[in-house]
Scaffold this motif. Structure first.
Motif, PDB file in Angstrom:
ATOM      1  N   THR A  76       5.134  10.006 -11.013  1.00 55.08           N
ATOM      2  CA  THR A  76       5.630  11.185 -10.395  1.00 55.08           C
ATOM      3  C   THR A  76       7.046  11.179 -10.678  1.00 55.08           C
ATOM      4  O   THR A  76       7.858  10.173 -10.605  1.00 55.08           O
ATOM      5  CB  THR A  76       5.414  11.414  -8.887  1.00 55.08           C
ATOM      6  N   LEU A  77       7.802  12.076 -11.194  1.00 57.40           N
ATOM      7  CA  LEU A  77       9.100  12.445 -11.789  1.00 57.40           C
ATOM      8  C   LEU A  77       9.884  12.760 -10.570  1.00 57.40           C
ATOM      9  O   LEU A  77       9.879  14.044 -10.090  1.00 57.40           O
ATOM     10  CB  LEU A  77       9.447  13.141 -13.044  1.00 57.40           C
ATOM     11  N   SER A  78      11.024  12.036 -10.205  1.00 57.21           N
ATOM     12  CA  SER A  78      11.690  12.429  -9.134  1.00 57.21           C
ATOM     13  C   SER A  78      13.184  12.691  -9.741  1.00 57.21           C
ATOM     14  O   SER A  78      13.920  11.658 -10.236  1.00 57.21           O
ATOM     15  CB  SER A  78      11.921  11.256  -8.011  1.00 57.21           C
ATOM     16  N   PRO A 108       0.947  -1.362  -0.004  1.00 57.22           N
ATOM     17  CA  PRO A 108       0.108  -0.068   0.091  1.00 57.22           C
ATOM     18  C   PRO A 108       1.008   1.146  -0.108  1.00 57.22           C
ATOM     19  O   PRO A 108       0.295   2.474  -0.170  1.00 57.22           O
ATOM     20  CB  PRO A 108      -0.742  -0.049   1.300  1.00 57.22           C
ATOM     21  N   ALA A 109       2.190   1.242   0.346  1.00 62.72           N
ATOM     22  CA  ALA A 109       2.994   2.257   0.342  1.00 62.72           C
ATOM     23  C   ALA A 109       3.539   2.501  -1.226  1.00 62.72           C
ATOM     24  O   ALA A 109       3.566   1.525  -2.145  1.00 62.72           O
ATOM     25  CB  ALA A 109       4.058   1.895   1.106  1.00 62.72           C
ATOM     26  N   MET A 110       3.639   3.799  -1.499  1.00 63.52           N
ATOM     27  CA  MET A 110       3.910   4.188  -2.770  1.00 63.52           C
ATOM     28  C   MET A 110       5.356   3.516  -3.361  1.00 63.52           C
ATOM     29  O   MET A 110       6.114   3.605  -2.498  1.00 63.52           O
ATOM     30  CB  MET A 110       4.267   5.773  -3.005  1.00 63.52           C
ATOM     31  N   ILE A 111       5.472   3.321  -4.375  1.00 60.47           N
ATOM     32  CA  ILE A 111       6.843   2.410  -4.836  1.00 60.47           C
ATOM     33  C   ILE A 111       7.693   3.544  -5.688  1.00 60.47           C
ATOM     34  O   ILE A 111       6.931   4.085  -6.947  1.00 60.47           O
ATOM     35  CB  ILE A 111       6.460   1.169  -5.496  1.00 60.47           C
ATOM     36  N   GLY A 112       8.818   3.336  -5.586  1.00 63.21           N
ATOM     37  CA  GLY A 112       9.506   4.302  -6.245  1.00 63.21           C
ATOM     38  C   GLY A 112      10.604   3.235  -7.088  1.00 63.21           C
ATOM     39  O   GLY A 112      10.937   2.204  -6.452  1.00 63.21           O
ATOM     40  N   THR A 113      11.509   3.554  -8.102  1.00 64.52           N
ATOM     41  CA  THR A 113      12.652   2.936  -8.739  1.00 64.52           C
ATOM     42  C   THR A 113      13.501   3.902  -9.578  1.00 64.52           C
ATOM     43  O   THR A 113      12.983   5.079  -9.664  1.00 64.52           O
ATOM     44  CB  THR A 113      12.078   1.732  -9.935  1.00 64.52           C
ATOM     45  N   VAL A 114      14.705   3.303  -9.828  1.00 72.37           N
ATOM     46  CA  VAL A 114      15.443   3.989 -10.749  1.00 72.37           C
ATOM     47  C   VAL A 114      15.709   2.973 -11.978  1.00 72.37           C
ATOM     48  O   VAL A 114      16.546   2.146 -11.811  1.00 72.37           O
ATOM     49  CB  VAL A 114      17.016   4.151  -9.878  1.00 72.37           C
ATOM     50  N   PRO A 115      14.904   3.170 -13.045  1.00 69.17           N
ATOM     51  CA  PRO A 115      15.062   2.452 -14.133  1.00 69.17           C
ATOM     52  C   PRO A 115      16.375   2.258 -14.626  1.00 69.17           C
ATOM     53  O   PRO A 115      16.830   1.362 -15.399  1.00 69.17           O
ATOM     54  CB  PRO A 115      14.222   3.308 -15.175  1.00 69.17           C
ATOM     55  N   MET A 131       9.687   7.796 -10.057  1.00 69.50           N
ATOM     56  CA  MET A 131      10.852   7.291 -10.707  1.00 69.50           C
ATOM     57  C   MET A 131      11.869   8.238 -10.637  1.00 69.50           C
ATOM     58  O   MET A 131      11.790   9.539 -10.713  1.00 69.50           O
ATOM     59  CB  MET A 131      10.883   6.671 -12.031  1.00 69.50           C
ATOM     60  N   THR A 132      13.092   7.857 -10.283  1.00 67.60           N
ATOM     61  CA  THR A 132      14.310   8.631 -10.231  1.00 67.60           C
ATOM     62  C   THR A 132      14.973   8.490 -11.453  1.00 67.60           C
ATOM     63  O   THR A 132      15.150   7.417 -11.890  1.00 67.60           O
ATOM     64  CB  THR A 132      15.238   8.354  -8.975  1.00 67.60           C
ATOM     65  N   ILE A 133      15.008   9.645 -12.044  1.00 71.30           N
ATOM     66  CA  ILE A 133      15.637   9.902 -13.483  1.00 71.30           C
ATOM     67  C   ILE A 133      16.734  10.846 -13.372  1.00 71.30           C
ATOM     68  O   ILE A 133      16.215  12.235 -13.119  1.00 71.30           O
ATOM     69  CB  ILE A 133      14.728  10.018 -14.591  1.00 71.30           C
ATOM     70  N   HIS A 134      17.979  10.583 -13.825  1.00 70.74           N
ATOM     71  CA  HIS A 134      19.032  11.883 -13.530  1.00 70.74           C
ATOM     72  C   HIS A 134      18.894  12.426 -14.954  1.00 70.74           C
ATOM     73  O   HIS A 134      20.030  12.371 -15.909  1.00 70.74           O
ATOM     74  CB  HIS A 134      20.357  11.158 -13.576  1.00 70.74           C
ATOM     75  N   CYS A 135      17.921  13.509 -15.069  1.00 72.08           N
ATOM     76  CA  CYS A 135      17.730  14.312 -16.325  1.00 72.08           C
ATOM     77  C   CYS A 135      18.822  15.458 -16.378  1.00 72.08           C
ATOM     78  O   CYS A 135      19.043  15.916 -17.210  1.00 72.08           O
ATOM     79  CB  CYS A 135      16.444  14.714 -16.209  1.00 72.08           C
ATOM     80  N   GLY A 136      19.000  15.851 -15.248  1.00 70.07           N
ATOM     81  CA  GLY A 136      19.831  17.025 -15.093  1.00 70.07           C
ATOM     82  C   GLY A 136      21.191  17.328 -15.317  1.00 70.07           C
ATOM     83  O   GLY A 136      21.968  18.274 -15.578  1.00 70.07           O
TER      84      GLY A 136
END
Length: 433
Positions: free
Chosen positions: A221-223, A118-125, A160-165
């Motif tokens: 959500t974009l992290s 039930p917790a929100m899930i994040g990943t680093v593709p 998702m953690t995406i290193h766009c910067g």
């Protein structure tokens, strides 16, 4: 009225089911919350494919949330153990779990995690790209990177953690400004290596709109990851970190224009005297977007105790504006954490988050403390244990050392100030002989 994302709904004046749940839980007016989501000051990570999600809000005027990292690696490939860690994280009231699996076919674990959590899930593709595609990093194509991102979104990942910067300009900044610990972000280092090996721009920066297409489609959500986060207090607040932060602020506005929710990830190691300034910089440069920090760790000398160095920094960071704390365990920098490490990290981070909520004046934050203080004033150990952030440990300590008088402890015994002053004020006789 039709909407695509939580932000799209908020801009259209729609209060979604998720917003109502969060507003009730946070004791905030639903329309105030809706406006904060519309303005990008609050995110509600809620992938439309995460069916059993208990939605949480992250951002201004809300309780500080915490995230737990786990996942399989080549050296510790045990899916059942990682699922046990996830269950422990949920039991200990973590609001988010990030699957940082970086070896093998991780889809099986990820889908099990999403189905049971039930917790929100994040990943680093980016971690998953090599294993999922079964290719050398250099040979992965731009299309294949986005294929991995879309697979995670389709599976139900909420953020998702995406290193766009970290673009080529930032990479050059790193080369020209020598750091003591270089790049310590795993995802950032993989992207840096791919860019160097192929002499190409960061695909997530160059084709950012393609990434936004996926996030909008599934309401992910974009992290925005901090590839240049400092890995030592020596490297904090340096040119590479600040340049990347400026770029993340620009990318935030582009995401908002597409109704994609955004969090900004922040530095990992910062000396105490720099924390407040870092929080202010993020909020200014990234237009008030929620800030998600790892720790920060306030000293580099405590392997085995980094849950403490992190909790110190996390409390100060959140009190100065950080919205989301990524836990750190005692195993940080040493090995993959076990179940005991997970618990220690969660409890330390929850303490930091709660302490910050008191400082931020979050409505109701002090109620818990006042209840505990009342129980102490009554010398009611059963109630104290019940209210403890870790009742199991509190009960164990109480039972390990039995006092002569049941309504005291073995620290003060008959000299207990709580008990004695209460007796005196009630006009009772006092005998401490």
């Amino acid at each position: 009225m039709v909407y695509t994302t939580q932000m799209d709904a908020a801009k259209k004046g729609i209060i979604t089911k998720q917003m109502r749940i969060v507003a009730q839980e946070e004791n905030i007016d639903p329309d105030v919350l809706r406006q904060s989501v519309a303005d990008g000051k609050v995110v509600i990570p809620a992938n439309r494919n995460h069916i059993n999600l208990a939605p949480k809000g992250v951002g201004e005027r809300l309780r500080t949330k915490i995230n737990v990292n786990l996942g399989v690696s080549k050296d510790c490939y045990n899916i059942d153990l990682e699922l046990e860690k996830a269950k422990k994280a949920i039991e200990l009231k973590a609001e988010a779990i990030m699957d940082l699996s970086c070896y093998g076919k991780t889809e099986k674990f990820r889908r099990k995690l999403i189905d049971m959590s039930p917790a929100m899930i994040g990943t680093v593709p980016m971690y998953d790209a090599v294993g999922m595609l079964d290719k050398a990093l250099k040979d992965i194509t731009v299309d294949e990177f986005f294929k991995v991102v879309e697979k995670h979104a389709e599976d139900g990942v909420d953020f998702m953690t995406i290193h766009c910067g970290m673009n080529q300009a930032t990479a050059e900044r790193i080369k020209k400004n020598k750091r003591l610990t270089n790049i310590v972000s795993r995802g950032g280092s993989l992207l840096f290596a791919w860019m160097e090996l192929n002499n190409q721009e960061n695909p997530f920066y160059e084709y950012y709109d393609r990434l936004l297409d996926i996030c909008e489609k599934y309401d992910v959500t974009l992290s925005l990851g901090d590839a240049c986060r400092p890995g030592s207090i020596n490297d904090s607040t340096d040119p590479a970190q600040i340049e990347e932060l400026i770029t993340l602020g620009e990318l935030t506005k582009r995401a908002w224009a597409r109704n994609v929710q955004v969090m900004i990830e922040g530095p990992g190691h910062i000396a105490l005297n720099e924390i407040a300034a870092n929080m202010l910089l993020e909020k200014k440069l990234c237009h008030g977007a929620p800030f998600y920090v790892l720790g920060p760790l306030v000293t580099d000398i405590a392997p085995g105790y980094d849950h403490i160095t992190s909790a110190i920094g996390g409390a100060i960071a959140a009190a100065n504006g950080a919205d989301f704390l990524c836990y750190v365990t005692p195993a940080e920098h040493l090995r993959l954490p076990n179940l005991d490490d997970i618990k220690e990290g969660i409890i330390a981070t929850r303490i930091a988050a709660h302490a910050a909520d008191i400082a931020k004046g979050i409505p109701g934050a002090r109620d818990w403390d006042n209840q505990m203080s009342a129980a102490r004033a009554d010398v009611d150990f059963s109630r104290m244990i019940e209210l403890a952030i870790d009742p199991e440990k509190a009960r164990k300590y109480r039972e390990e050392s039995t006092p002569e008088c049941e309504d005291t402890c073995t620290m003060c015994g008959k000299m207990c100030p709580m008990k004695n002053i209460k007796k005196l004020l009630n006009g009772e006789d006092l005998n401490i002989a």
